[in-house]
Design a protein around this motif. Sequence first.
Motif: not given
Length: 171
Positions: A46-56
């Motif tokens: 909870k509260g930890v941002e995800r690495d959406w650049e890596l996801f993409r």
Amino acid sequence: MKQILMGMLFLCLSTAGQASDEKYGDKVTTLDSTIKTLYAVISGDKGVERDWELFRYLFKPGARLMPSGKRPDGTVGMQVLSPDDYIARSGSFLVDNGFHEVEIGRKVDEYGTIAQVFSTYAARRSLDDPEPFMRGINSIQLLKDKGRWWVVSVFWMAESDEFPLPEGAID
């Protein structure tokens, strides 16, 4: 002038792709590393941002994510999402609630440059939770191109009383 602008756009797009290859290339060189990265990138406390650049970066252009399940009226439905649609739909939920999806079983079929992975998962809000709040199966299709694996689609269904996990789905 138009050719110069198009050339600059191409250069920018090529450079952006190279930067991602340099930053993330090791995460998609094997089928195993790609699947592990797919799970890791959406997981966190909870509260930890995800690495959406890596996801993409994991997904081939045009890739789709498709959750399915039974509606309250008893019909079965699914949604079709792009990686960006998934981020918009689920990104804040994952951060606000905590979400750890862990692979607990895998069946792989490969042929040439394509692979189909039935990946059984268990989800917890925190890794310290004694029991998962959800389990199910991700059907993941991948394509190997230019020395890396691309996720083409993820089609999933959560376990229910009507559809318990099949025998052998958990390692």
